[in-house]
Motif scaffolding. Structure first.
Motif, mmCIF file in Angstrom:
data_model
loop_
_atom_site.group_PDB
_atom_site.id
_atom_site.type_symbol
_atom_site.label_atom_id
_atom_site.label_comp_id
_atom_site.label_asym_id
_atom_site.label_seq_id
_atom_site.Cartn_x
_atom_site.Cartn_y
_atom_site.Cartn_z
ATOM 1 N N HIS A 65 0.831 -1.209 0.000
ATOM 2 C CA HIS A 65 0.000 0.000 0.000
ATOM 3 C C HIS A 65 0.855 1.244 0.000
ATOM 4 O O HIS A 65 0.592 2.197 -0.715
ATOM 5 C CB HIS A 65 -0.908 0.010 1.239
ATOM 6 N N ARG A 69 1.336 4.012 -3.164
ATOM 7 C CA ARG A 69 1.011 5.424 -3.031
ATOM 8 C C ARG A 69 1.901 6.296 -3.920
ATOM 9 O O ARG A 69 1.590 7.402 -4.257
ATOM 10 C CB ARG A 69 1.160 5.864 -1.569
ATOM 11 N N ASP A 298 -7.848 -6.256 -0.606
ATOM 12 C CA ASP A 298 -8.365 -5.035 -1.223
ATOM 13 C C ASP A 298 -8.142 -5.077 -2.723
ATOM 14 O O ASP A 298 -7.471 -5.964 -3.247
ATOM 15 C CB ASP A 298 -7.690 -3.799 -0.613
ATOM 16 N N LEU A 386 -6.576 5.520 -2.566
ATOM 17 C CA LEU A 386 -5.691 5.747 -1.442
ATOM 18 C C LEU A 386 -5.777 7.156 -0.895
ATOM 19 O O LEU A 386 -5.761 7.345 0.319
ATOM 20 C CB LEU A 386 -4.255 5.432 -1.853
ATOM 21 N N PRO A 387 -5.872 8.160 -1.749
ATOM 22 C CA PRO A 387 -5.844 9.525 -1.212
ATOM 23 C C PRO A 387 -6.923 9.778 -0.188
ATOM 24 O O PRO A 387 -6.778 10.666 0.631
ATOM 25 C CB PRO A 387 -6.033 10.388 -2.464
ATOM 26 N N LEU A 389 -7.915 7.664 2.059
ATOM 27 C CA LEU A 389 -7.808 6.750 3.184
ATOM 28 C C LEU A 389 -7.794 7.471 4.528
ATOM 29 O O LEU A 389 -8.301 6.979 5.514
ATOM 30 C CB LEU A 389 -6.541 5.915 3.047
ATOM 31 N N ASN A 390 -7.198 8.636 4.516
ATOM 32 C CA ASN A 390 -7.023 9.319 5.803
ATOM 33 C C ASN A 390 -8.363 9.756 6.405
ATOM 34 O O ASN A 390 -8.424 10.139 7.548
ATOM 35 C CB ASN A 390 -6.081 10.508 5.668
ATOM 36 N N THR A 392 -10.665 7.742 6.895
ATOM 37 C CA THR A 392 -11.164 6.628 7.687
ATOM 38 C C THR A 392 -10.272 6.470 8.910
ATOM 39 O O THR A 392 -9.089 6.257 8.787
ATOM 40 C CB THR A 392 -11.063 5.320 6.873
ATOM 41 N N THR B 4 -2.668 12.773 -0.345
ATOM 42 C CA THR B 4 -1.557 11.863 -0.139
ATOM 43 C C THR B 4 -0.711 12.347 1.023
ATOM 44 O O THR B 4 -0.247 11.586 1.843
ATOM 45 C CB THR B 4 -0.693 11.814 -1.408
ATOM 46 N N GLY B 6 -1.575 14.102 3.532
ATOM 47 C CA GLY B 6 -2.214 13.874 4.804
ATOM 48 C C GLY B 6 -2.122 12.418 5.238
ATOM 49 O O GLY B 6 -1.849 12.126 6.386
ATOM 50 N N ASN B 7 -2.278 11.598 4.313
ATOM 51 C CA ASN B 7 -2.268 10.176 4.577
ATOM 52 C C ASN B 7 -0.976 9.730 5.228
ATOM 53 O O ASN B 7 -0.930 8.884 6.084
ATOM 54 C CB ASN B 7 -2.479 9.438 3.251
ATOM 55 N N ARG B 8 0.132 10.340 4.768
ATOM 56 C CA ARG B 8 1.436 9.928 5.259
ATOM 57 C C ARG B 8 1.518 10.051 6.777
ATOM 58 O O ARG B 8 2.042 9.192 7.456
ATOM 59 C CB ARG B 8 2.511 10.772 4.587
ATOM 60 N N VAL B 10 -0.826 9.943 8.962
ATOM 61 C CA VAL B 10 -1.626 8.928 9.646
ATOM 62 C C VAL B 10 -0.897 7.601 9.613
ATOM 63 O O VAL B 10 -0.782 6.893 10.594
ATOM 64 C CB VAL B 10 -2.996 8.778 8.949
ATOM 65 N N HIS B 11 -0.384 7.348 8.490
ATOM 66 C CA HIS B 11 0.155 6.029 8.282
ATOM 67 C C HIS B 11 1.417 5.765 9.062
ATOM 68 O O HIS B 11 1.677 4.651 9.506
ATOM 69 C CB HIS B 11 0.438 5.848 6.784
ATOM 70 N N GLU B 12 2.201 6.761 9.222
ATOM 71 C CA GLU B 12 3.507 6.491 9.803
ATOM 72 C C GLU B 12 3.490 6.390 11.313
ATOM 73 O O GLU B 12 4.457 5.960 11.920
ATOM 74 C CB GLU B 12 4.509 7.557 9.350
ATOM 75 N N CYS B 36 -4.122 -1.601 10.661
ATOM 76 C CA CYS B 36 -3.246 -1.327 9.518
ATOM 77 C C CYS B 36 -3.949 -1.736 8.230
ATOM 78 O O CYS B 36 -3.979 -0.996 7.271
ATOM 79 C CB CYS B 36 -1.935 -2.090 9.701
ATOM 80 N N HIS B 39 -7.149 0.455 7.492
ATOM 81 C CA HIS B 39 -7.022 1.801 6.955
ATOM 82 C C HIS B 39 -6.457 1.756 5.542
ATOM 83 O O HIS B 39 -6.689 2.630 4.727
ATOM 84 C CB HIS B 39 -6.139 2.673 7.858
ATOM 85 N N ALA B 40 -5.714 0.661 5.270
ATOM 86 C CA ALA B 40 -5.120 0.584 3.940
ATOM 87 C C ALA B 40 -6.140 0.134 2.911
ATOM 88 O O ALA B 40 -5.921 0.256 1.726
ATOM 89 C CB ALA B 40 -3.950 -0.402 3.957
#
Lengths: 396, 621
Positions: A65, A69, A298, A386-387, A389-390, A392, B4, B6-8, B10-12, B36, B39-40
């Motif tokens: 994933h 990205r 997914d 993916l963009p 995702l945040n 959720t 993208t 923003g996502n980083r 959260v993810h890290e 994990c 969210h993915a």
């Protein structure tokens, strides 16, 4: 999914081991004659194998994933390396085709690198589009341009075999992702005849290959030489083969015996048994890969698994078809088995990605932690890519 | 792109746990892992995607099935065809020449030798540096460099033979040069160390086999069986080998040399005969000459020589005249040498007695249309004296006693008009007119040795029969044949053809013929060491249907020792120069004497005691 990972690892290991053995068996005569050292290709193959193991590990451990990205960058990189090799002075010209970069004494084939990059990139792009994929302007056109552009660059090297392979893999990924094929019909109606005409009129060697294939082995010393030698080798092998290392085709009769035509040598030395074992390995690989795609957690995983499975499975099928004269000759190697630097490394990277997908449990297969209810099945339009995702939260 | 970004963040934050290899996770970890994944997740692959994926994958699996079928087809159904094709291109059978069998004289002297040699050739297709090849090869092959260079430019066949019969050492030197495109074939070539000696008997052989003489007649025995080596080659045509000297052989057979033959020919006696013939050729300027020496008791041909002769090592330079085996293929009218057979048969059939007197008409016998002449005029001669003085008239009268049938029987009994079946190619039958075509003259002419043509060998064979006790033997050339292990396959044994005379008649003829030498026409054959008997013959040659008075065949057929003959020797001289002498007693007898003397000495026949005068010896007969 654990069973699938084990199966895939086992199959990959088996094919790699067979490849290592057969590359040496196939190449030592040629290597001795050309480079004065019988282990020339074996040594290099080992280096590539180590690099491949590293690539596979990276592919397997780096969460796909996070990798996906970067899809715009991955696609851009693929296009750049493919375009770069066409620039005179940058790409190495061998036998009239610009297909290689040269790094010291090692050569590097950008189309091999492009395969996994394009698979992840396309998968990444596709999941961002989600529903829009089904539209013409937002889905079909960019997808077709992407695939068409990459394939065109490869075809311009010229490497029509790899171009066709890439077209099949990426095209089928679009299809699986949901791009409507109906749009492709008029496009194909224009593109295919045009491509065929170009191929037929401009590239003499394609003509020769087709003529030779259609005409059987009427010219065993000319253009049909290689395939004739390959068939002679396989026929000599019979059911159980002449024995490992005992083959005669490697005595410089079969050009590229360690490369695209390694299956002919397997057929000679290990017989029908060896060939069927190889085919069985690939068939099982494809089946397992498909299972992984189906059980993927997914859409991204499913697309990557589908692409990688097809990359290995289709390439193997084309190679085997060529070696058994079921298809005209293409410059396509047998994945994992053939000698071939960049091909081996990037195929293993791709398989690493497949293992990566297989490692992610599908819904319902994750061992449920006590007190945590299994997540509900969700089909939320806002999760299209993916963009988003945040949006959720993990605990939602 | 903002998304993208923003996502980083959260993810890290949560530790990204690799989902695989995760041991049964503690609650918090499992939750994290689940998180994990959660969210993915972009949404699970829908049913449609699975079906579409299957639509692509399943045909691929089916395609594998097709490839399995195709592989079985190649590996099983067509395997034989393909593997045969592979073998044809890889395996080559190299012929290894077998040395021809050797030929020895009766005393063990080698008459021929098979020498290993090389044929050097250029493969114009693989030959790269023609100048270099020409420069390096020219001195070794003893050729002009420019000429050699020119041959390398030749259009046409791909392979050009540069030199044949290249000696072994030279060949090795050429091999060491390792010139690409220059190859060599190993062969054997025949060398004849004695050059001219017995050339008409031995004949010659080239790479294709025997071409004349014994070499041709016994080619099948001498030839040997070539061996072979089955070599596997790679596509660069290099043989599979562990090293240069250790080539892997898929199969091989040693070449087997031909059989070893020992001829009855005695090189010493042959040499004596040839020396004598050379002297005759020199002294009488003859057109040709021939000498046949037979062992009376076995029929073995001890010497057989013809002139002119040739050097066996240069067969390409030979003229037809030199190649003629006069002793077996040329016929001539024997003249007086034939009279003895008529006389012997008359004695055998008791139609004449030795002391009976024949009136010789004082040198000319007029028979109406024809007159017979004698060289010297005689009145009455005894039976013996008719032969001793070689009276034509006397011989004709003895012939009349025998009558047509008797003369015919004589001719056939002694083997005239049929081949002796000697082991040489090209033997002539001679010319004998069939009985029904005889004229009135024939009965008079044949006893004088006219109207009949014989080969020198026939005549010598017939003499041997007359002298050995009356048994006609087939003349033989081969004393012994041995295989490569030294085992004897054939040993000479006399081959009787038929009994012609009784031993008593044979003894009588020996006595008469010894007197020919003692007091008759053959005095010049007298010899101190041995008692020699014989008969002269001087025949006019028939030129354009008429008897010539210029061209003769002078001959003498002698034998020794008289009481138990071992050797019969015939010397016939074709067209001696008339002014230098042409009588058989003049041209032939001295040579016969010399050949017999040397022959008997060589065979270890003890000479008679020297004190004994020749006259005394003759009287004792």
């Amino acid at each position: 999914m654990d069973a699938h990972r084990r199966t895939l690892l086992l199959l990959t290991g088996l094919l790699l081991a067979l490849g290592l053995t057969m590359v040496y068996s196939a190449s030592f005569v040629f290597a001795e004659k050309k480079f004065g050292s019988p282990t020339f290709f074996l040594e290099r193959h080992c280096v590539y194998l180590l690099a491949g193991c590293f690539a596979m590990t990276v592919g397997a451990l780096w969460d796909y994933h996070r990798l996906a990205r970067w899809w715009p960058w991955l696609l851009a990189l693929a296009i750049v390396v493919l375009a770069g090799v066409l620039v005179p002075g940058v790409g190495e010209r061998i036998n009239g085709a610009r297909r290689w970069y040269r790094l010291g004494s090692f050569t590097f084939q950008p189309s091999e690198m492009a395969k996994p990059l394009l698979i992840i990139g396309l998968a990444g792009w596709a999941v961002t589009r989600r529903e829009k994929l089904r539209t013409f302007w937002r889905g079909f056109v960019p997808g077709a341009l992407l695939v068409g552009g990459a394939v065109a660059l490869v075809a311009l090297e010229p490497d029509l075999g790899t171009g066709l392979l890439l077209f099949s893999i990426l095209g089928s990924m679009l299809f699986v992702a949901g791009v409507r094929l109906i749009y492709a019909i008029p496009a194909l109606g224009v593109a295919l005849p045009a491509a065929a005409f170009l191929a037929w009129s401009r590239l003499e060697y394609i003509q020769n290959r087709i003529i030779q294939f259609v005409g059987g082995n009427e010219d065993p010393l000319g253009h049909g030489y290689q395939i004739t030698q390959a068939l002679m080798a396989q026929g000599s092998g019979g059911v159980w083969g002449v024995g490992l290392g005992q083959g005669a085709a490697k005595l410089l009769y079969l050009p590229e015996a360690h490369n695209d035509f390694i299956l002919a040598l397997i057929g000679e030395e290990l017989g029908l048994a060896g060939t069927l074992a190889v085919i069985a390995c690939f068939a099982l690989f494809v089946w397992t890969g498909w299972r992984v795609a189906c059980l993927a957690p997914d859409r991204l995983g499913a697309l990557i698994a589908h692409g990688v499975t097809l990359l290995v499975g289709l390439q193997a099928a084309i190679n085997i078809a060529v070696v058994t004269r079921t298809m005209p000759t293409k410059g396509i190697s047998l994945p994992l088995v053939s000698y071939g630097g960049s091909s081996l490394v990037f195929t293993m990277l791709a398989i690493g990605l497949l293992l990566n997908v297989a490692a992610h449990p599908a819904r319902g297969t994750v061992p449920a932690a006590p007190g945590v209810p299994p997540p509900a099945r969700r089909e939320h339009p806002s999760l299209a890519g993916l963009p988003v995702l945040n949006t959720t939260s993990p605990t939602a | 792109m903002q998304a993208t970004h923003g996502n980083r963040h959260v993810h890290e934050e949560p530790a990204p746990l690799p989902a695989h290899d995760t041991p049964p996770a503690p609650p918090s970890l499992a939750a994290a892992a689940e998180a994990c994944c959660q969210h993915a997740r972009d949404g699970a692959p829908d049913r449609g995607a699975r079906i579409r994926s299957g639509l692509v994958i399943i045909p691929l699996v089916v395609a594998y099935g097709i490839l399995v079928g195709r592989s079985i087809q190649i590996h099983v159904d067509d395997a034989e065809e393909w593997s045969a094709m592979a073998e044809r291109q890889r395996v080559s059978r190299q012929r290894q020449p077998a040395p021809r069998g050797s030929i020895f004289g009766a005393d063990g002297t080698a008459l021929v030798a098979s020498m290993p040699c090389f044929t050097v050739f250029a493969d114009l297709k693989t030959l790269r540096d023609k100048d270099e090849a020409a420069e390096k090869l020219a001195p070794l092959l003893d050729l002009e460099r420019a000429a050699l260079r020119k041959r390398l430019d030749r259009e046409g066949p791909r392979v050009v033979t540069l030199a044949r019969h290249v000696e072994h050492d030279t060949g090795e030197a050429i091999r060491k040069l390792k010139l690409r495109g220059i190859g060599m074939d190993e062969e054997f070539h025949r060398e004849y160390p004695l050059e001219e000696l017995a050339c008409h008997v031995i004949g010659w052989a080239n790479v294709d086999g025997g071409r004349d003489g014994v070499e041709l007649r016994f080619d099948a025995l001498l030839r040997g069986v070539p061996g072979f080596q089955t070599v596997e080659r790679d596509a660069a045509r290099r043989p599979l080998a562990l090293s240069d000297d250790n080539i892997y052989l898929a199969g091989s057979a040693e070449p087997r040399s031909g059989l070893k033959m020992t001829l009855t020919l005695h090189p010493g006696i042959q040499h004596a005969a040839e020396e004598e013939l050379d002297k005759i050729m020199e002294k009488f300027k003859a057109r040709g000459a021939t000498c046949v020496v037979l062992d009376c008791e076995t029929g073995a041909v001890v010497a057989l020589a013809c002139r002119p002769a040739y050097n066996l090592n240069e067969p390409s330079k030979v003229t037809d005249e030199q190649r003629r085996k006069r002793a077996v293929s040329d016929c001539y009218e024997p003249g007086s040498t034939f009279k003895t057979f008529i006389a012997a048969m008359a004695l055998e059939k008791k139609l004449a007695r030795r002391n009976e007197m024949f009136f010789c008409e004082n040198g000319a016998w007029r028979l109406g249309y024809r007159t017979l002449h004698d060289a010297h005029a005689y009145g009455s001669l005894s039976f013996d004296d008719v032969i001793i003085h070689s009276s034509n008239i006397g011989a004709a009268k003895i012939g009349l006693r025998l009558g047509r049938d008797g003369v015919w029987e004589t001719v056939k009994a002694f083997g005239f008009g049929e081949r002796t079946r000697i082991d040489l190619p090209g033997e002539a039958k001679g010319i004998v007119r069939p009985l029904e075509k005889w004229t009135k003259d024939s009965l008079l002419s044949i006893p004088m040795g006219q109207e009949i043509a014989v080969t020198p060998l026939q005549l010598a064979t017939a003499y041997a029969a007359m002298l050995n006790g009356g048994m006609l033997l087939r003349p033989q050339l081969v004393a012994k044949i041995e295989d490569r292990n030294g085992e004897t396959l054939f040993q000479l044994q006399p081959e009787p053809v038929r009994r012609v005379l009784s031993p008593a008649t044979s003894k009588a003829m020996r006595e008469i013929l010894s007197q020919v030498v003692g007091e008759g026409t053959g005095k010049s054959a007298q010899c101190e060491e041995y008692d020699i008997g014989g008969k002269t013959g001087t025949a006019q040659k028939v030129i354009d249907g008429l008897y010539s008075h210029e061209k003769y065949v002078g001959s003498f057929c002698g034998f020794a020792p008289v009481d138990r003959p071992r050797l019969v020797c015939l010397v016939a001289v074709d067209e001696p120069l008339k002014s230098l002498g042409y009588y058989g007693g003049t041209v032939g007898a001295p040579a016969v004497k010399e050949v017999l003397r040397r022959g008997l000495l060589a065979m270890g026949v003890p000479p008679k005691a020297k004190k004994q005068a020749p006259d005394a010896a003759h009287n004792s007969n």
